[in-house]
Design an enzyme around this catalytic site. Sequence first.
Site: not given
Length: 219
Positions: A2, A51-53, A194
């Site tokens: 990420k 998606g992103c945890f 992020y």
Amino acid sequence: MKFITLILALSLSTCGGQTTEPSEAQQKVINADPVTVPTNNGLEHAYFASGCFWCVEAIYESVKGVEDVISGYSGGHTSNPTYEASNTGRTGHAEAVEVIYDPSIVSFSTLVDVYFGSQNVTQVNGQGPDNGSQYRSILFYQNAEEKRILEEKKAEVAETVSKPVAAEIYPFQKFWVAENYHQNYERLHPEHPYIQNVSKPRYQRFKAKFPELIKENAH
């Protein structure tokens, strides 16, 4: 990773990944009988990949009745997956969360509403800038009733969009806890690019949709 995603395309581009037909090993996972996680001290467990945890953990942690959320991996055919292995897109696993909740306060059905209400429901193999099968959307069921709820909710959502709903529905098999540095990432690293540019805006969009579900002390 990420971090590199933001640096390489500051417009928050993708982490890469390929879309392929399920392997024989992955198909066995899809066709397996679900595993039920026992209730513990009145608390139940639900499992979601969206998606992103880092993003998904923060969203569910803010929901009334949710006691804890753990980041990890699920839905694949390999044992003991790691972040690096998952990112290859060859393990079958997706970044997922384990939601530990009090069913007397929040229902499984409501948790599914949170799921669909906090994502781009038609994005295939990813959410936002994160792309690849490791970021695909999966709803996990542990019994026939949960499967029925998932199928009905997905069908309801499908009536509101012009493209197919991307989320897959899998029988739950096993949840592998992610590395320690991934846990509570948004809370511990609020200034990370992020988190600032992807995770927090996603959480704020969810919060605006479901103000009645948000804990009083949620950020």
